[in-house]
Design an enzyme around this catalytic site. Structure first.
Site, PDB file in Angstrom:
ATOM      1  N   PHE A 118       6.660   1.033 -10.770  1.00 49.23           N
ATOM      2  CA  PHE A 118       6.976  -0.317 -11.247  1.00 49.23           C
ATOM      3  C   PHE A 118       8.235  -0.372 -12.132  1.00 49.23           C
ATOM      4  O   PHE A 118       9.142  -1.188 -11.894  1.00 49.23           O
ATOM      5  CB  PHE A 118       5.755  -0.855 -12.014  1.00 49.23           C
ATOM      6  N   TYR A 176       9.458 -12.904 -14.526  1.00 55.24           N
ATOM      7  CA  TYR A 176       8.329 -12.034 -14.116  1.00 55.24           C
ATOM      8  C   TYR A 176       7.043 -12.600 -14.707  1.00 55.24           C
ATOM      9  O   TYR A 176       6.036 -12.749 -14.007  1.00 55.24           O
ATOM     10  CB  TYR A 176       8.552 -10.583 -14.561  1.00 55.24           C
ATOM     11  N   ALA A 184       0.814  -1.227   0.000  1.00 52.78           N
ATOM     12  CA  ALA A 184       0.000   0.000   0.000  1.00 52.78           C
ATOM     13  C   ALA A 184       0.843   1.270   0.000  1.00 52.78           C
ATOM     14  O   ALA A 184       0.294   2.366   0.009  1.00 52.78           O
ATOM     15  CB  ALA A 184      -0.939  -0.004   1.210  1.00 52.78           C
ATOM     16  N   THR A 185       2.167   1.131  -0.018  1.00 52.77           N
ATOM     17  CA  THR A 185       3.015   2.328   0.108  1.00 52.77           C
ATOM     18  C   THR A 185       3.304   3.008  -1.232  1.00 52.77           C
ATOM     19  O   THR A 185       4.016   4.011  -1.267  1.00 52.77           O
ATOM     20  CB  THR A 185       4.364   1.961   0.781  1.00 52.77           C
ATOM     21  N   ASP A 219       7.506  -7.657   5.415  1.00 55.30           N
ATOM     22  CA  ASP A 219       7.950  -8.014   4.067  1.00 55.30           C
ATOM     23  C   ASP A 219       7.214  -9.309   3.703  1.00 55.30           C
ATOM     24  O   ASP A 219       7.323 -10.307   4.439  1.00 55.30           O
ATOM     25  CB  ASP A 219       9.475  -8.233   4.107  1.00 55.30           C
ATOM     26  N   VAL A 220       6.487  -9.321   2.596  1.00 49.95           N
ATOM     27  CA  VAL A 220       5.697 -10.513   2.255  1.00 49.95           C
ATOM     28  C   VAL A 220       6.577 -11.741   1.979  1.00 49.95           C
ATOM     29  O   VAL A 220       6.080 -12.870   1.996  1.00 49.95           O
ATOM     30  CB  VAL A 220       4.736 -10.275   1.059  1.00 49.95           C
ATOM     31  N   SER A 278      -1.224  -9.719 -14.019  1.00 46.69           N
ATOM     32  CA  SER A 278      -0.671  -8.817 -15.045  1.00 46.69           C
ATOM     33  C   SER A 278      -1.000  -9.396 -16.419  1.00 46.69           C
ATOM     34  O   SER A 278      -1.239 -10.603 -16.551  1.00 46.69           O
ATOM     35  CB  SER A 278       0.855  -8.747 -14.894  1.00 46.69           C
ATOM     36  N   THR A 330       3.505   3.778 -12.699  1.00 42.56           N
ATOM     37  CA  THR A 330       3.702   3.789 -11.239  1.00 42.56           C
ATOM     38  C   THR A 330       5.216   3.734 -11.017  1.00 42.56           C
ATOM     39  O   THR A 330       5.992   3.965 -11.940  1.00 42.56           O
ATOM     40  CB  THR A 330       3.054   2.552 -10.593  1.00 42.56           C
ATOM     41  N   ARG A 378       6.383  -2.526   3.630  1.00 42.18           N
ATOM     42  CA  ARG A 378       7.594  -2.762   4.423  1.00 42.18           C
ATOM     43  C   ARG A 378       8.287  -1.456   4.798  1.00 42.18           C
ATOM     44  O   ARG A 378       9.416  -1.477   5.263  1.00 42.18           O
ATOM     45  CB  ARG A 378       8.535  -3.722   3.709  1.00 42.18           C
TER      46      ARG A 378
HETATM   47  P1  NDP Z   1       4.896   0.022  -7.318  1.00 38.18           P
HETATM   48  O1  NDP Z   1       6.339  -0.275  -7.412  1.00 38.18           O
HETATM   49  O2  NDP Z   1       4.451   1.424  -7.417  1.00 38.18           O
HETATM   50  O3  NDP Z   1       4.303  -0.626  -5.960  1.00 38.18           O
HETATM   51  C1  NDP Z   1       4.654  -1.905  -5.539  1.00 38.18           C
HETATM   52  C2  NDP Z   1       4.281  -2.050  -4.080  1.00 38.18           C
HETATM   53  O4  NDP Z   1       4.599  -3.397  -3.659  1.00 38.18           O
HETATM   54  C3  NDP Z   1       5.081  -1.109  -3.182  1.00 38.18           C
HETATM   55  O5  NDP Z   1       4.292  -0.672  -2.109  1.00 38.18           O
HETATM   56  C4  NDP Z   1       6.200  -2.028  -2.692  1.00 38.18           C
HETATM   57  O6  NDP Z   1       6.812  -1.609  -1.490  1.00 38.18           O
HETATM   58  C5  NDP Z   1       5.407  -3.320  -2.496  1.00 38.18           C
HETATM   59  N1  NDP Z   1       6.311  -4.442  -2.325  1.00 38.18           N
HETATM   60  C6  NDP Z   1       7.259  -4.915  -3.182  1.00 38.18           C
HETATM   61  N2  NDP Z   1       7.910  -5.924  -2.645  1.00 38.18           N
HETATM   62  C7  NDP Z   1       7.385  -6.108  -1.408  1.00 38.18           C
HETATM   63  C8  NDP Z   1       7.652  -6.999  -0.352  1.00 38.18           C
HETATM   64  N3  NDP Z   1       8.606  -7.941  -0.473  1.00 38.18           N
HETATM   65  N4  NDP Z   1       6.928  -6.923   0.777  1.00 38.18           N
HETATM   66  C9  NDP Z   1       5.969  -5.997   0.904  1.00 38.18           C
HETATM   67  N5  NDP Z   1       5.659  -5.106  -0.055  1.00 38.18           N
HETATM   68  C10 NDP Z   1       6.371  -5.162  -1.193  1.00 38.18           C
HETATM   69  O7  NDP Z   1       4.238  -0.843  -8.471  1.00 38.18           O
HETATM   70  P2  NDP Z   1       2.697  -1.104  -8.875  1.00 38.18           P
HETATM   71  O8  NDP Z   1       1.773  -0.395  -7.980  1.00 38.18           O
HETATM   72  O9  NDP Z   1       2.610  -0.856 -10.326  1.00 38.18           O
HETATM   73  O10 NDP Z   1       2.624  -2.677  -8.651  1.00 38.18           O
HETATM   74  C11 NDP Z   1       1.648  -3.301  -7.840  1.00 38.18           C
HETATM   75  C12 NDP Z   1       1.366  -4.685  -8.405  1.00 38.18           C
HETATM   76  O11 NDP Z   1       0.825  -4.561  -9.706  1.00 38.18           O
HETATM   77  C13 NDP Z   1       2.591  -5.582  -8.539  1.00 38.18           C
HETATM   78  O12 NDP Z   1       2.202  -6.893  -8.169  1.00 38.18           O
HETATM   79  C14 NDP Z   1       2.911  -5.519 -10.042  1.00 38.18           C
HETATM   80  O13 NDP Z   1       3.569  -6.674 -10.477  1.00 38.18           O
HETATM   81  C15 NDP Z   1       1.530  -5.409 -10.604  1.00 38.18           C
HETATM   82  N6  NDP Z   1       1.401  -4.855 -11.943  1.00 38.18           N
HETATM   83  C16 NDP Z   1       1.925  -3.625 -12.273  1.00 38.18           C
HETATM   84  C17 NDP Z   1       1.741  -3.121 -13.534  1.00 38.18           C
HETATM   85  C18 NDP Z   1       2.336  -1.813 -13.972  1.00 38.18           C
HETATM   86  O14 NDP Z   1       2.534  -1.623 -15.194  1.00 38.18           O
HETATM   87  N7  NDP Z   1       2.599  -0.882 -13.075  1.00 38.18           N
HETATM   88  C19 NDP Z   1       0.939  -3.835 -14.548  1.00 38.18           C
HETATM   89  C20 NDP Z   1       0.471  -5.124 -14.096  1.00 38.18           C
HETATM   90  C21 NDP Z   1       0.672  -5.582 -12.845  1.00 38.18           C
HETATM   91  P3  NDP Z   1       8.368  -1.181  -1.451  1.00 38.18           P
HETATM   92  O15 NDP Z   1       8.383   0.253  -1.861  1.00 38.18           O
HETATM   93  O16 NDP Z   1       8.748  -1.429  -0.033  1.00 38.18           O
HETATM   94  O17 NDP Z   1       9.101  -2.045  -2.434  1.00 38.18           O
HETATM   95  C1  8X3 Z   2       3.438  -5.063 -15.661  1.00 40.12           C
HETATM   96  C2  8X3 Z   2       3.111  -4.889 -17.097  1.00 40.12           C
HETATM   97  O1  8X3 Z   2       3.928  -5.326 -19.483  1.00 40.12           O
HETATM   98  O2  8X3 Z   2       5.600  -4.706 -17.832  1.00 40.12           O
HETATM   99  O3  8X3 Z   2       3.014  -6.285 -15.168  1.00 40.12           O
HETATM  100  O4  8X3 Z   2       4.621  -6.877 -17.787  1.00 40.12           O
HETATM  101  S1  8X3 Z   2       4.372  -5.492 -18.085  1.00 40.12           S
END
Ligand code: NDP
Ligand code: 8X3
Length: 251
Positions: A190, A153, A10-11, A60-61, A140, A188, A34
């Site tokens: 990401f 991934y 959620a961060t 941490d998950v 995804s 994001t 985390r």
């Molecule tokens: P962000 O990087 O903005 O957010 C990811 C979140 O996951 C952060 O809060 C991060 O915290 C947390 N996280 C990562 N590793 C851990 C861990 N080991 N324990 C606890 N928390 C953790 O990315 P998104 O919001 O885009 O991603 C969210 C989800 O969506 C992911 O599962 C990603 O794979 C998926 N996704 C994203 C897409 C995109 O294009 N953005 C498309 C499709 C799917 P911390 O800052 O501590 O790492």
């Molecule tokens: C995130 C989207 O296209 O980078 O899951 O895999 S992509």
């Protein structure tokens, strides 16, 4: 009716946007991540903006013991969890299979697959007690089609898709809904994580088209929780209008 929603990751990104969307709609939240300082700051904002009722849990998950210990500390007034959103996840690297880094692979599997399993296993007894609940797993488009240099991934997100299907079958007697949401490219943090802080490479991913925003995915996650008790959306693939699937993106 107010529900209690537990969100992992959620961060930042989707998870943070979900925290805003769900609390604006009057729900109680357990926000997890985390980074304790970010969780506290988000809680403060949600309380100030939406008058939300929010509990924070820092773990941490990837850490099995920490996951189960944290869930055990949930206070009684938050323990009736209606919706679990398994959102925490990441990609690390975009390398050919033969060149990829083993540590990156392990972190992706430990977070996206094992982390999701640990959190679900820890939270499920609370839902099973209530004979109701809803698990939303964030997969995804990478879990629908495998793309070049996406190897592990993509595999981790295919696992999310498969786990979601098997959860849905096994949890039928418990009346627990399972929804897999598969977003496409969304702007994001990401890509910044994937490219390990290389901001130019991360920015290039979103150049030349309008990608999804975190709030778009949050609104979809909220929508699937608003349907009647007897209606479950099993799977949703959500992309921006410029993207058809993992392979076709109109820039
Ligand atoms: P962000 O990087 O903005 O957010 C990811 C979140 O996951 C952060 O809060 C991060 O915290 C947390 N996280 C990562 N590793 C851990 C861990 N080991 N324990 C606890 N928390 C953790 O990315 P998104 O919001 O885009 O991603 C969210 C989800 O969506 C992911 O599962 C990603 O794979 C998926 N996704 C994203 C897409 C995109 O294009 N953005 C498309 C499709 C799917 P911390 O800052 O501590 O790492
Ligand atoms: C995130 C989207 O296209 O980078 O899951 O895999 S992509």
């Amino acid at each position: 009716m107010s529900k209690t929603i537990l969100i992992t990751g959620a961060t930042s990104g989707f998870g943070e946007a979900m925290a805003h969307v769900f609390s604006a709609a009057g729900n109680k939240l357990i926000i997890t991540g985390r980074k304790d300082s970010l969780l506290s700051a988000l809680k403060e904002t949600l309380v100030a903006k939406h008058g939300a009722s929010v509990h924070t849990l820092c773990f941490d998950v990837q850490n099995k013991e920490a996951v189960f210990a944290a869930i055990k500390t949930i206070p009684d007034n938050f323990s009736s969890i209606d919706v679990l959103i398994n959102n925490a996840g990441l990609a690390l690297g975009r390398d050919a299979f033969q060149d990829a880094n083993l540590d990156d692979w392990e972190t992706m599997i430990d977070t996206n697959v094992k982390g999701l399993l640990y959190v679900s296993k820890a939270v499920l007894p609370l839902m099973i007690n209530n004979k109701k609940g809803h698990i939303i797993n964030i997969g995804s488009t990478a879990g629908v089609e495998v793309y070049k240099e996406g190897n592990v991934y993509c595999a981790s997100k295919h696992a999310v898709a498969a786990i979601s299907k098997s959860m849905r079958i096994d949890l039928l007697p418990q009346h627990i809904k399972v929804t897999a949401i598969h977003p496409g490219a969304a702007e994001t943090n990401f890509s910044n994580t994937r490219f390990k802080g290389d901001e130019a490479k991360a920015a290039a991913v979103y150049e030349g088209y309008k990608a999804l925003e975190a709030v778009d995915v949050a609104n979809v996650a909220y929508y699937v929780t608003t349907l009647p008790d007897h209606v479950c959306i099993n799977e949703l693939v959500v992309t921006c209008t410029s993207q058809a699937n993992s392979f076709y993106l109109q820039k």
